[in-house]
Enzyme design. Structure first.
Site, mmCIF file in Angstrom:
data_model
loop_
_atom_site.group_PDB
_atom_site.id
_atom_site.type_symbol
_atom_site.label_atom_id
_atom_site.label_comp_id
_atom_site.label_asym_id
_atom_site.label_seq_id
_atom_site.Cartn_x
_atom_site.Cartn_y
_atom_site.Cartn_z
ATOM 1 N N GLN A 43 0.794 -1.217 0.000
ATOM 2 C CA GLN A 43 0.000 0.000 0.000
ATOM 3 C C GLN A 43 0.832 1.274 0.000
ATOM 4 O O GLN A 43 0.336 2.331 -0.390
ATOM 5 C CB GLN A 43 -0.953 0.004 1.199
ATOM 6 C CG GLN A 43 -2.042 -1.061 1.090
ATOM 7 C CD GLN A 43 -2.954 -1.067 2.291
ATOM 8 O OE1 GLN A 43 -2.661 -1.737 3.282
ATOM 9 N NE2 GLN A 43 -4.044 -0.334 2.236
ATOM 10 N N HIS A 63 -2.156 -5.054 -12.551
ATOM 11 C CA HIS A 63 -1.648 -4.847 -13.910
ATOM 12 C C HIS A 63 -2.517 -5.515 -14.968
ATOM 13 O O HIS A 63 -2.276 -5.322 -16.167
ATOM 14 C CB HIS A 63 -0.221 -5.370 -14.023
ATOM 15 C CG HIS A 63 0.778 -4.551 -13.270
ATOM 16 N ND1 HIS A 63 2.073 -4.972 -13.038
ATOM 17 C CD2 HIS A 63 0.692 -3.325 -12.687
ATOM 18 C CE1 HIS A 63 2.733 -4.050 -12.348
ATOM 19 N NE2 HIS A 63 1.908 -3.049 -12.126
ATOM 20 N N ASP A 76 2.454 0.578 -7.932
ATOM 21 C CA ASP A 76 3.802 0.636 -8.506
ATOM 22 C C ASP A 76 4.661 1.701 -7.830
ATOM 23 O O ASP A 76 5.849 1.491 -7.578
ATOM 24 C CB ASP A 76 3.734 0.920 -10.003
ATOM 25 C CG ASP A 76 3.162 -0.242 -10.800
ATOM 26 O OD1 ASP A 76 2.781 -1.262 -10.195
ATOM 27 O OD2 ASP A 76 3.077 -0.125 -12.043
ATOM 28 N N ARG A 101 3.652 0.147 13.001
ATOM 29 C CA ARG A 101 3.322 -1.155 12.446
ATOM 30 C C ARG A 101 3.435 -1.091 10.925
ATOM 31 O O ARG A 101 2.806 -0.255 10.279
ATOM 32 C CB ARG A 101 1.900 -1.565 12.830
ATOM 33 C CG ARG A 101 1.558 -2.946 12.279
ATOM 34 C CD ARG A 101 0.077 -3.225 12.199
ATOM 35 N NE ARG A 101 -0.148 -4.483 11.506
ATOM 36 C CZ ARG A 101 -1.284 -4.847 10.940
ATOM 37 N NH1 ARG A 101 -2.325 -4.048 10.984
ATOM 38 N NH2 ARG A 101 -1.389 -6.000 10.328
ATOM 39 N N HIS A 146 1.085 -9.410 4.616
ATOM 40 C CA HIS A 146 -0.120 -8.593 4.516
ATOM 41 C C HIS A 146 -0.646 -8.679 3.081
ATOM 42 O O HIS A 146 -0.651 -7.696 2.343
ATOM 43 C CB HIS A 146 0.190 -7.145 4.904
ATOM 44 C CG HIS A 146 -1.018 -6.310 5.198
ATOM 45 N ND1 HIS A 146 -1.169 -5.582 6.370
ATOM 46 C CD2 HIS A 146 -2.141 -6.053 4.480
ATOM 47 C CE1 HIS A 146 -2.312 -4.912 6.353
ATOM 48 N NE2 HIS A 146 -2.914 -5.196 5.203
ATOM 49 N N ASN A 190 -2.024 -10.838 8.422
ATOM 50 C CA ASN A 190 -3.037 -9.810 8.664
ATOM 51 C C ASN A 190 -4.382 -10.230 8.097
ATOM 52 O O ASN A 190 -4.480 -10.630 6.927
ATOM 53 C CB ASN A 190 -2.620 -8.498 7.995
ATOM 54 C CG ASN A 190 -3.669 -7.408 8.173
ATOM 55 O OD1 ASN A 190 -3.803 -6.824 9.245
ATOM 56 N ND2 ASN A 190 -4.451 -7.146 7.124
ATOM 57 N N GLU A 191 -5.418 -10.161 8.924
ATOM 58 C CA GLU A 191 -6.813 -10.356 8.516
ATOM 59 C C GLU A 191 -7.017 -11.537 7.555
ATOM 60 O O GLU A 191 -7.480 -11.360 6.431
ATOM 61 C CB GLU A 191 -7.364 -9.091 7.871
ATOM 62 C CG GLU A 191 -7.623 -7.963 8.835
ATOM 63 C CD GLU A 191 -8.343 -6.790 8.169
ATOM 64 O OE1 GLU A 191 -8.782 -6.912 7.001
ATOM 65 O OE2 GLU A 191 -8.460 -5.747 8.818
ATOM 66 N N ASN A 331 -8.178 -5.698 14.288
ATOM 67 C CA ASN A 331 -8.520 -4.536 13.482
ATOM 68 C C ASN A 331 -10.018 -4.292 13.623
ATOM 69 O O ASN A 331 -10.815 -5.234 13.552
ATOM 70 C CB ASN A 331 -8.188 -4.773 12.009
ATOM 71 C CG ASN A 331 -6.709 -4.997 11.764
ATOM 72 O OD1 ASN A 331 -5.880 -4.683 12.613
ATOM 73 N ND2 ASN A 331 -6.370 -5.536 10.605
ATOM 74 N N TYR A 333 -13.157 -1.323 12.588
ATOM 75 C CA TYR A 333 -13.544 -0.093 11.911
ATOM 76 C C TYR A 333 -15.000 0.275 12.158
ATOM 77 O O TYR A 333 -15.331 1.430 12.365
ATOM 78 C CB TYR A 333 -13.311 -0.229 10.399
ATOM 79 C CG TYR A 333 -11.857 -0.264 10.016
ATOM 80 C CD1 TYR A 333 -11.161 0.911 9.772
ATOM 81 C CD2 TYR A 333 -11.170 -1.467 9.897
ATOM 82 C CE1 TYR A 333 -9.826 0.898 9.422
ATOM 83 C CE2 TYR A 333 -9.834 -1.490 9.545
ATOM 84 C CZ TYR A 333 -9.161 -0.307 9.307
ATOM 85 O OH TYR A 333 -7.826 -0.331 8.967
ATOM 86 N N GLU A 397 -5.403 -1.890 13.894
ATOM 87 C CA GLU A 397 -5.943 -0.949 12.920
ATOM 88 C C GLU A 397 -7.258 -0.401 13.441
ATOM 89 O O GLU A 397 -8.141 -1.160 13.843
ATOM 90 C CB GLU A 397 -6.199 -1.604 11.555
ATOM 91 C CG GLU A 397 -4.961 -2.040 10.799
ATOM 92 C CD GLU A 397 -5.309 -2.667 9.448
ATOM 93 O OE1 GLU A 397 -6.416 -2.373 8.914
ATOM 94 O OE2 GLU A 397 -4.487 -3.450 8.940
#
Length: 497
Positions: A43, A63, A76, A101, A146, A190-191, A331, A333, A397
């Site tokens: 990310q 891509h 990229d 993290r 991740h 992760n997740e 995490n 949200y 998160e």
């Protein structure tokens, strides 16, 4: 009184007798409590084909000519943190964060995905990054994986193939050996549930293997085995010398039952939304929750299958997975409501689990997909406390999006509400929470949403070749609360200008 409430009742009595009377008394951060921010390799790093890095599944996914990513965006360049990490870490230090993290790119370290070739240039990047984090007085909190595994593994079925367990274990061993002297806090993956649902039960995330009710079950099954392999590798080969801790990060958002007094539905909601992946590790019994096994097994039989679509752990694997943690990373949200669904005419459970997860339209909206439900923070922490005997928890998160620009008042309000509920859960209710992490430090590539959501405490100008960073108002608020050691009342936000 059931296990979800009895522990909380006694904590309430003990706290009441201690003389703490006012809510504001609870809103101080405990001694040693760590606040930080987060990112992940794909990310933010960019530099997708330098340092000898091999192609990852997200390189391939973005891509593709028929890419479903908003704006056909790629990672990229992303935030170009590969080249700008010192600037980013200096900004973190100025805010006052105590940990950072971040995740490692599998193919930056192992270009072929396998340990036959180790990139010394890739390793050096992470050594330099970790050393800079520590030099600036913060603790590196490293996620080994991740979602960005080597592309060739997708052609083997990716996480639906048990070979991934061995491939990941060998990657983790290299990481522990090469970086373990610098790192004390590790998250294996992760997740996994979210990645399995969106990338294997649907085609929203890479690798886009759209096999509902098959793909996501095989995927999570192998993720859990891979996590346990990595945990035991560290425990048996590296812990004595390196002295670190190893955990896993799960999406553990709350599901409020409707009707609200239905405790059985509350339990099923938790097991559907969090315990599917956490129960095999953190429960005393191990294995998947019984209700999920029963309902998927029943549906599989009604479909005429001679086996369950939910894979079965051997007794040896149940033992190996159970207890493979030093902490639980979560995490969070938003939240959902959970309602029971009746069996279908043929006797099957709808959605395999027999429940419906819905959004309460009265919950406030954020700028993106999430609803603001701060009470869910306390709800999930108390549930984890009660069901899993109060393990050490790191919130890895928690965050919200904002519009472009400096004044992210909505983010401050969101963080205040969720942090307040967290502190009440810690200081009033006895939940064993060790740290809190804001997602995310920078605006970044948000998977299939591309660059259309802005979770960053720091704005990134993606049209600028230099990816100019501009700290938002929330960074000033966070700086103040960390200096004061407590939450600042939401009414005082106006004083931050």
């Amino acid at each position: 009184m059931d296990q979800f409430t009895i522990f909380g009742f006694f904590i309430f009595i003990l706290r009441s007798c201690s003389g703490i009377q006012h809510e504001e008394d609870y809103l101080k951060f405990p001694p040693g409590f760590s606040i930080g921010s987060a990112s992940s390799a794909y990310q933010v790093e960019g530099a997708w084909n330098v340092s000898g890095k091999g192609p990852s599944v997200w390189d391939w996914f973005t891509h593709k000519k028929d890419s479903i990513v908003v704006g056909q965006a790629t990672g990229d360049i992303a935030c170009d943190s590969y080249h700008k990490y010192k600037e980013d870490i200096a900004m973190m230090k100025d805010i006052g964060f105590r940990h950072y993290r971040f995740s490692l790119s599998w193919t930056r370290i192992l270009p072929t995905g396998l340990p036959d070739k180790i990139s010394q240039e890739g390793l050096q990047y992470y050594k330099d990054l970790i050393d800079e984090v520590r030099r600036q007085g913060m603790e590196p909190f490293v996620t080994i994986y991740h979602w960005d595994h080597p592309e060739f593994m997708t052609r083997l079925g990716s996480w639906t193939n048990e070979l991934m367990v061995q491939y990941y274990a060998e990657y983790a061993r290299v990481v522990f050996r090469e970086l373990g002297s610098r790192v004390k806090l590790w998250a294996t993956v992760n997740e996994p549930e979210q990645n399995c649902r969106l990338g294997f039960g649907r085609d929203v995330h890479a690798p886009g293997i759209n096999l509902p009710h098959f793909g996501e079950y095989l995927c999570l099954h192998n993720y859990l085995k891979a996590h346990a392999r990595a945990y035991h590798i560290y425990d048996e080969e590296f812990r004595a010398e390196q002295g670190g801790q190893v955990g896993i990060v799960h999406l553990c958002e709350p599901f409020f039952p409707q009707p609200s007094d239905d405790l059985e539905l509350k339990r099923i909601g938790f097991e559907t939304g969090c315990a599917w992946g956490t129960y095999p590790i953190f429960s005393k019994e191990g294995n998947y929750p019984q209700v999920l096994r029963d309902r998927i097994n029943e549906n599989s039989k009604l479909e005429g299958l001679p086996f369950s679509r939910l894979p079965e752990f051997s007794p040896e694997w149940i033992e190996r997975i159970r207890g493979s943690f030093d902490f639980l990373g979560i995490n969070i949200y938003t939240a959902r409501e959970v309602r029971a669904l009746p069996r279908e005419a043929n006797g099957k459970w709808p959605n395999d689990f027999g429940v419906e997860l819905i959004i309460n339209e009265t919950w406030p909206e954020n700028n993106s997909w999430l609803r603001v439900v701060p009470q869910g923070m306390g709800e999930i922490l108390r549930t984890i406390r009660d069901v899993y005997d109060n393990p050490p928890v790191y919130i890895m998160e928690n965050g919200a999006t904002s519009a472009k620009g400096f004044k992210d008042y909505n983010r401050i309000e969101y963080l205040y509400g969720y942090m307040k509920e967290m502190l009440l859960a810690i200081n009033r209710d006895g939940c064993n929470v060790k740290g809190y992490t804001v997602w995310s430090f920078l605006d970044s590539f948000e998977w299939s949403d591309g660059y259309s959501d802005f979770f960053g405490l720091v704005e990134v100008n993606f049209s600028d070749p230099k990816r100019k960073r501009t700290p938002r108002l929330s960074t000033k608020w966070l700086k103040q609360i960390m200096k004061k050691g407590r939450l600042i009342n939401i009414k005082d936000i106006g004083q931050l200008h």
